[in-house]
Scaffold this motif. Structure first.
Motif, PDB file in Angstrom:
ATOM      1  N   ALA A   1      65.026 -54.216  24.194  1.00 38.22           N
ATOM      2  CA  ALA A   1      66.452 -54.550  24.293  1.00 38.22           C
ATOM      3  C   ALA A   1      66.678 -55.663  25.312  1.00 38.22           C
ATOM      4  O   ALA A   1      67.514 -56.555  25.105  1.00 38.22           O
ATOM      5  CB  ALA A   1      67.244 -53.303  24.671  1.00 38.22           C
ATOM      6  N   TYR A   2      65.921 -55.612  26.404  1.00 39.68           N
ATOM      7  CA  TYR A   2      66.043 -56.639  27.442  1.00 39.68           C
ATOM      8  C   TYR A   2      65.598 -58.001  26.909  1.00 39.68           C
ATOM      9  O   TYR A   2      66.294 -59.012  27.078  1.00 39.68           O
ATOM     10  CB  TYR A   2      65.209 -56.227  28.658  1.00 39.68           C
ATOM     11  N   LEU A   3      64.449 -58.044  26.254  1.00 34.04           N
ATOM     12  CA  LEU A   3      63.939 -59.317  25.744  1.00 34.04           C
ATOM     13  C   LEU A   3      64.788 -59.871  24.604  1.00 34.04           C
ATOM     14  O   LEU A   3      64.816 -61.089  24.378  1.00 34.04           O
ATOM     15  CB  LEU A   3      62.492 -59.152  25.270  1.00 34.04           C
ATOM     16  N   ASP A   4      65.482 -59.012  23.901  1.00 29.42           N
ATOM     17  CA  ASP A   4      66.316 -59.458  22.777  1.00 29.42           C
ATOM     18  C   ASP A   4      67.743 -59.801  23.184  1.00 29.42           C
ATOM     19  O   ASP A   4      68.546 -60.223  22.342  1.00 29.42           O
ATOM     20  CB  ASP A   4      66.361 -58.366  21.694  1.00 29.42           C
TER      21      ASP A   4
ATOM     22  N   PRO B   1      54.484 -53.937  19.229  1.00 31.77           N
ATOM     23  CA  PRO B   1      54.399 -52.481  19.037  1.00 31.77           C
ATOM     24  C   PRO B   1      54.344 -51.702  20.356  1.00 31.77           C
ATOM     25  O   PRO B   1      54.587 -50.490  20.361  1.00 31.77           O
ATOM     26  CB  PRO B   1      53.088 -52.300  18.256  1.00 31.77           C
ATOM     27  N   TYR B   2      54.036 -52.388  21.444  1.00 29.32           N
ATOM     28  CA  TYR B   2      53.854 -51.698  22.727  1.00 29.32           C
ATOM     29  C   TYR B   2      55.061 -51.824  23.654  1.00 29.32           C
ATOM     30  O   TYR B   2      55.072 -51.241  24.738  1.00 29.32           O
ATOM     31  CB  TYR B   2      52.599 -52.225  23.429  1.00 29.32           C
ATOM     32  N   LEU B   3      56.055 -52.589  23.263  1.00 32.92           N
ATOM     33  CA  LEU B   3      57.275 -52.690  24.069  1.00 32.92           C
ATOM     34  C   LEU B   3      58.034 -51.367  24.016  1.00 32.92           C
ATOM     35  O   LEU B   3      58.180 -50.758  22.961  1.00 32.92           O
ATOM     36  CB  LEU B   3      58.174 -53.813  23.557  1.00 32.92           C
ATOM     37  N   SER B   4      58.537 -50.944  25.151  1.00 38.96           N
ATOM     38  CA  SER B   4      59.392 -49.761  25.153  1.00 38.96           C
ATOM     39  C   SER B   4      60.764 -50.162  24.618  1.00 38.96           C
ATOM     40  O   SER B   4      61.110 -51.354  24.597  1.00 38.96           O
ATOM     41  CB  SER B   4      59.529 -49.218  26.578  1.00 38.96           C
ATOM     42  N   PRO B   5      61.578 -49.202  24.202  1.00 36.95           N
ATOM     43  CA  PRO B   5      62.927 -49.550  23.714  1.00 36.95           C
ATOM     44  C   PRO B   5      63.737 -50.350  24.728  1.00 36.95           C
ATOM     45  O   PRO B   5      64.432 -51.301  24.342  1.00 36.95           O
ATOM     46  CB  PRO B   5      63.559 -48.186  23.445  1.00 36.95           C
ATOM     47  N   LYS B   6      63.640 -50.005  26.005  1.00 35.87           N
ATOM     48  CA  LYS B   6      64.416 -50.740  27.017  1.00 35.87           C
ATOM     49  C   LYS B   6      63.875 -52.146  27.202  1.00 35.87           C
ATOM     50  O   LYS B   6      64.649 -53.097  27.383  1.00 35.87           O
ATOM     51  CB  LYS B   6      64.396 -49.973  28.347  1.00 35.87           C
ATOM     52  N   GLU B   7      62.572 -52.302  27.155  1.00 32.04           N
ATOM     53  CA  GLU B   7      61.981 -53.641  27.274  1.00 32.04           C
ATOM     54  C   GLU B   7      62.383 -54.515  26.088  1.00 32.04           C
ATOM     55  O   GLU B   7      62.727 -55.698  26.269  1.00 32.04           O
ATOM     56  CB  GLU B   7      60.458 -53.524  27.353  1.00 32.04           C
TER      57      GLU B   7
END
Length: 417
Positions: free
Chosen positions: A286-289, A278-284
């Motif tokens: 997208a990067y992890l996925d 829940p605390y990941l930003s959208p860019k984070e």
């Protein structure tokens, strides 16, 4: 014509005549001459751009030219100011800090004094005494105008004390040099709460004490202590967990050579332990996925350890934010969260710093980042041993913590300076 073309030395019938240039921040030639008149006991109210001092056979003629003038004087001033900045920029020296700040000083100069002086030369000793007396007068003028003087062939630049700031061979007589400042008027930041001005002033004093020049014209941060806190302790803990996961993932890909699946498997316990999703930003997220991120994309994300350190400091889990001259102690930063087996535990173990502390740190790092960015634009290394990469990441983290710019989301923090 360059600055060196305007220096003359003539000796006719025992008469010695020389010239020098003095570069100063004041832009109005009339104001420059008025201040010189007052300095030497004149009535003030100058109406011309020149002034003459004479004592017996010793004569000093001073003519002021402003770069903003729309006549030949303005053209001359612009040529000289551009020429001297270019000359200093090209000097090769190991005294980079002195050179950078001399360049800053010259960049602020908006006018110059062309000074022609002469005296009757009898014996060498008498001539030397007269030369010294005249130079002393000129340097007093330079100090009063926050100017930089250059005599002879124009390849050495002196401060108002007569100390060599830098010469064409890169030599200096100073341990450090701080440029003159053209300070904003009283109406600068009009309407800002006193707290914001005081915070700016503390930051500037800290920077000056460490000989780090930052323009005084940077805006003030408008946030005040009564507006805070900007983030809850839970939010900061969640952001710390997200940063830890992103940092570890990047290290797995870059340093350990893991593929996407292996790296995601490695960080899975962290993701669960600190309820990261829940605390990941959208860019984070997208990067992890993204299983196909390139090395070039992964490198910037590896810097998130720097942001993690700031979160730990804000939570009271790190004793201080060290001077941003080198990257953080990565193993130590990771270990700081080892004692917590959950997000709840981290929140309960936190001793959050006051909102005022966060605002102070945000204001200071903002000004440091200006220094790093401006140095990069000039093609020079960051000043004061600052690590520009560390500084910009702290800028991001501290602005988010302080809620600068309407408490925007992590991905939207404005890093402009």
């Amino acid at each position: 014509m360059g600055v060196l073309n305007y220096f003359t030395r003539k000796q006719k019938g025992g008469r010695i005549e020389k010239s020098c240039l003095l570069f100063c921040p004041e832009s109005d030639p009339i104001k420059i001459i008025d201040r010189i008149e007052n300095m030497f006991g004149g009535s003030g109210g100058a109406r011309t751009n020149n002034y003459t001092l004479q004592n017996g056979d010793m004569k000093i003629f001073l003519a002021a030219c402003g770069a903003s003038e729309t006549n030949a004087n303005g053209t001359y001033a612009k040529e000289q100011l551009n020429g001297v900045q270019g000359f200093v920029y090209k000097i090769q020296t190991s005294h980079v800090e002195v050179k950078r700040n001399l360049f800053y000083h010259l960049r602020q100069c908006k006018a110059l004094l062309r000074i022609d002086y002469g005296y009757d030369g009898a014996g060498s000793r008498e001539s030397a005494e007269k030369e010294q007396e005249i130079r002393s007068i000129i340097l007093r003028v330079a100090e009063m105008l926050q100017g930089i003087a250059t005599f002879g062939d124009g390849t050495a630049f002196l401060d108002g004390k007569g100390k060599r700031i830098l010469d064409s061979k890169g030599n200096t007589e100073l341990d450090y040099y701080m440029p003159a400042e053209v300070l904003p008027g009283e109406d600068w930041g009009e309407g800002m709460p006193p707290e914001c001005r005081e915070r700016r002033d503390r930051s500037m004093a800290w920077l000056k004490e460490r000989h780090l020049y930052v323009t005084p014209w940077l805006p003030m941060l408008s946030e005040t202590e009564k507006d805070g806190p900007a983030r809850t302790v839970r939010e900061i803990c969640g952001r710390a967990g997200a940063l830890l996961a992103v940092s570890l993932y990047s290290e797995c890909r870059l340093g350990e050579g893991m593929d996407y699946g292996q790296a995601r498997e490695f960080i899975a316990p962290v993701m669960t332990q600190f309820e990261v999703d829940p605390y990941l930003s959208p860019k984070e997220k997208a990067y992890l996925d993204n299983p196909d991120s390139t090395r070039e994309e992964q490198i910037p994300w590896s810097w998130q350890y720097e942001n993690l350190l700031v979160m730990e400091w804000a939570l009271g889990l790190a004793p201080e934010l060290p001077y941003p001259g080198e990257i953080c102690d990565v193993p130590g930063t990771v270990r700081a969260l080892h004692d917590f087996d959950s997000l709840d535990a981290m929140e309960q173990g936190a001793s959050p710093r006051s909102y005022g502390e966060l605002l102070d740190a945000a204001d200071l790092i903002y000004r440091m980042d200006w220094a790093c960015v401006d140095a990069r634009v000039m093609g020079m290394p960051a000043p004061g041993g600052l690590n520009a990469g560390v500084v910009v990441e702290r800028h991001r983290a501290l602005f988010w913590l302080a809620g600068v710019d309407s408490r925007c989301a992590w991905d939207d923090v404005d890093l402009s300076t």
